[in-house]
Design an enzyme around this catalytic site. Structure first.
Site, PDB file in Angstrom:
ATOM      1  N   LYS A  51       9.547  -0.638   1.613  1.00 23.71           N
ATOM      2  CA  LYS A  51       9.139  -1.238   0.332  1.00 23.71           C
ATOM      3  C   LYS A  51       8.628  -2.681   0.441  1.00 23.71           C
ATOM      4  CE  LYS A  51       9.201   1.514  -2.034  1.00 23.71           C
ATOM      5  NZ  LYS A  51       8.309   2.698  -1.853  1.00 23.71           N
ATOM      6  N   HIS A 113       9.150   2.175  10.035  1.00 26.49           N
ATOM      7  CA  HIS A 113      10.116   1.268   9.416  1.00 26.49           C
ATOM      8  C   HIS A 113      11.219   0.896  10.412  1.00 26.49           C
ATOM      9  CE1 HIS A 113       8.381   1.567   5.489  1.00 26.49           C
ATOM     10  NE2 HIS A 113       8.755   2.787   5.246  1.00 26.49           N
ATOM     11  N   SER A 143      12.597  -2.983  -5.476  1.00 23.80           N
ATOM     12  CA  SER A 143      11.631  -1.924  -5.198  1.00 23.80           C
ATOM     13  C   SER A 143      12.322  -0.739  -4.516  1.00 23.80           C
ATOM     14  CB  SER A 143      10.513  -2.477  -4.310  1.00 23.80           C
ATOM     15  OG  SER A 143       9.552  -1.487  -4.063  1.00 23.80           O
TER      16      SER A 143
HETATM   17  S1  PPS Z   1       7.183   2.517   1.591  1.00 27.30           S
HETATM   18  O1  PPS Z   1       7.727   3.688   0.837  1.00 27.30           O
HETATM   19  O2  PPS Z   1       8.251   1.817   2.312  1.00 27.30           O
HETATM   20  O3  PPS Z   1       6.060   2.859   2.443  1.00 27.30           O
HETATM   21  O4  PPS Z   1       6.694   1.520   0.425  1.00 27.30           O
HETATM   22  P1  PPS Z   1       5.732   0.257   0.631  1.00 27.30           P
HETATM   23  O5  PPS Z   1       4.337   0.700   0.596  1.00 27.30           O
HETATM   24  O6  PPS Z   1       6.176  -0.549   1.798  1.00 27.30           O
HETATM   25  O7  PPS Z   1       6.070  -0.619  -0.645  1.00 27.30           O
HETATM   26  C1  PPS Z   1       5.825  -0.204  -1.961  1.00 27.30           C
HETATM   27  C2  PPS Z   1       5.779  -1.442  -2.812  1.00 27.30           C
HETATM   28  O8  PPS Z   1       4.546  -2.114  -2.567  1.00 27.30           O
HETATM   29  C3  PPS Z   1       3.843  -2.224  -3.795  1.00 27.30           C
HETATM   30  N1  PPS Z   1       2.391  -2.167  -3.570  1.00 27.30           N
HETATM   31  C4  PPS Z   1       1.553  -3.103  -4.006  1.00 27.30           C
HETATM   32  N2  PPS Z   1       1.770  -4.256  -4.664  1.00 27.30           N
HETATM   33  C5  PPS Z   1       0.680  -4.994  -5.007  1.00 27.30           C
HETATM   34  N3  PPS Z   1      -0.599  -4.619  -4.724  1.00 27.30           N
HETATM   35  C6  PPS Z   1      -0.848  -3.470  -4.069  1.00 27.30           C
HETATM   36  N4  PPS Z   1      -2.093  -3.115  -3.818  1.00 27.30           N
HETATM   37  C7  PPS Z   1       0.258  -2.655  -3.662  1.00 27.30           C
HETATM   38  N5  PPS Z   1       0.380  -1.480  -3.020  1.00 27.30           N
HETATM   39  C8  PPS Z   1       1.690  -1.188  -2.972  1.00 27.30           C
HETATM   40  C9  PPS Z   1       4.357  -1.047  -4.614  1.00 27.30           C
HETATM   41  O9  PPS Z   1       4.028  -1.178  -5.985  1.00 27.30           O
HETATM   42  C10 PPS Z   1       5.836  -1.154  -4.303  1.00 27.30           C
HETATM   43  O10 PPS Z   1       6.441  -2.294  -4.896  1.00 27.30           O
HETATM   44  P2  PPS Z   1       7.122  -2.312  -6.344  1.00 27.30           P
HETATM   45  O11 PPS Z   1       7.743  -3.675  -6.473  1.00 27.30           O
HETATM   46  O12 PPS Z   1       8.150  -1.229  -6.357  1.00 27.30           O
HETATM   47  O13 PPS Z   1       6.038  -2.114  -7.341  1.00 27.30           O
END
Ligand code: PPS
Length: 299
Positions: A51, A113, A143
């Site tokens: 996340k 991860h 998150s």
């Molecule tokens: S995972 O399941 O571990 O692969 O998730 P990961 O992609 O690492 O993290 C997901 C969070 O990243 C946010 N996210 C973004 N935020 C801003 N801009 C963009 N483009 C973007 N893409 C992914 C996503 O919304 C999750 O965070 P939260 O705080 O839950 O919204």
């Protein structure tokens, strides 16, 4: 694309200790293959604590390398097929190692991860490039809480307070956030092919971070192309895009919470009580007392 059948995936997975890290079977049952995975010198490993911005950076790299390839890649192949999750071994989709072994692209983009000490040794031997993304602990925890609610392959989070206590104890999948971000930060001091990025920097100025990625990877992407990619990876664009929003993965229940949830810095303020925040800060000070990596909880 075909929607995978993931109906046998169970939420009632218990965490167990794997090499000192809390893990579930979906991430360790293929361990021999993960451990012996053959990396290549041009592989790019995208490493994060869950996340922290994995999908964001994965899609950015995918566009930088393959954005001008056959349009079908962008319109019919979800990001989790383009950028395999190395240690994943879950019913319904091929294992991470199988997907990675069969990737036709060069470079291969691979997601993990794993904490630094569990990364397959061939990545170090091959001197592969690695992009690590870190996110401040408070937003990362929030998150992760919502993700564990909606992902049927993740252990039950319990209520927010219960989740937070287990997060602090390092008792979520992939273990301690503190050890993860510090372990990778230390590695960066001796392994020069590692770029350590921050989610907060991406939110603050995505274009600047795209340029940083290009410079780390030695890409001579045009200014026009960089601008186009910066737009394409904005939160709203990725949330609308079926290939990046995980809506094609039935293991996630978007009625509970979407994968692309808020994408903000500082959303922790709407979750932490004053008491939780004080406790968290106290523990943080202790756990991070020798750390040189610094995080921003607001921008
Ligand atoms: S995972 O399941 O571990 O692969 O998730 P990961 O992609 O690492 O993290 C997901 C969070 O990243 C946010 N996210 C973004 N935020 C801003 N801009 C963009 N483009 C973007 N893409 C992914 C996503 O919304 C999750 O965070 P939260 O705080 O839950 O919204």
């Amino acid at each position: 694309m075909e929607i995978p059948d993931m109906s046998s995936v169970s939420k009632y997975q218990s965490l167990f200790d794997f090499e000192g890290i809390s893990m579930t079977h979906y991430l360790t049952d293929n361990w021999e293959k993960v451990k012996n995975f053959q990396a290549r010198p041009d592989d790019i490993l995208i490493a994060t604590y869950p996340k922290a911005g994995t999908t964001w950076v994965s899609y950015t790299l995918d566009l930088l390398y393959f954005g001008n390839d056959a349009p079908e890649r962008q319109t019919s192949q979800p990001i989790y097929m383009r950028v395999p999750f190395l240690e994943s071994y879950i019913q319904g989709i091929p294992s991470g190692t199988e997907l990675a072994d069969n990737l036709p692209t060069s470079p291969r983009l691979i997601k993990t991860h794993l904490p630094v000490q569990l990364v397959p040794k061939s990545f170090w031997e091959q001197n592969s490039r690695i992009v690590y993304v870190a996110r401040n602990a408070k937003d990362n925890a929030v998150s992760y809480f919502h993700f564990d609610r909606m992902n049927m392959g993740e252990p039950e989070p319990g209520d927010w307070n219960t989740f937070l206590q287990t997060f602090i104890e390092g008792n979520r999948v992939f273990g301690s956030w503190y050890d993860h971000v510090n372990g990778w930060w230390e590695k960066k001091q001796t392994y020069s092919n590692l770029l350590y990025m921050f989610f907060e920097d991406m939110v603050e100025d995505t274009g600047r971070e795209v340029a940083r990625l290009c410079s780390f990877l030695g890409l001579s992407t045009s200014a026009e192309q960089k601008e186009k990619i910066t737009k394409g990876v904005q939160f709203d664009a990725m949330k609308q895009n079926k290939m990046t929003n995980y809506s094609t993965l039935p293991v996630m229940d978007f009625k509970i919470s979407p994968f692309m949830r808020k994408g903000k810095v500082g959303d922790w303020k709407s979750h932490f009580t004053v008491a939780q925040n004080e406790q968290f800060d106290e523990v943080y000070k202790q756990k991070m007392k020798n750390a040189t990596v610094k995080f921003r909880t607001e921008i």
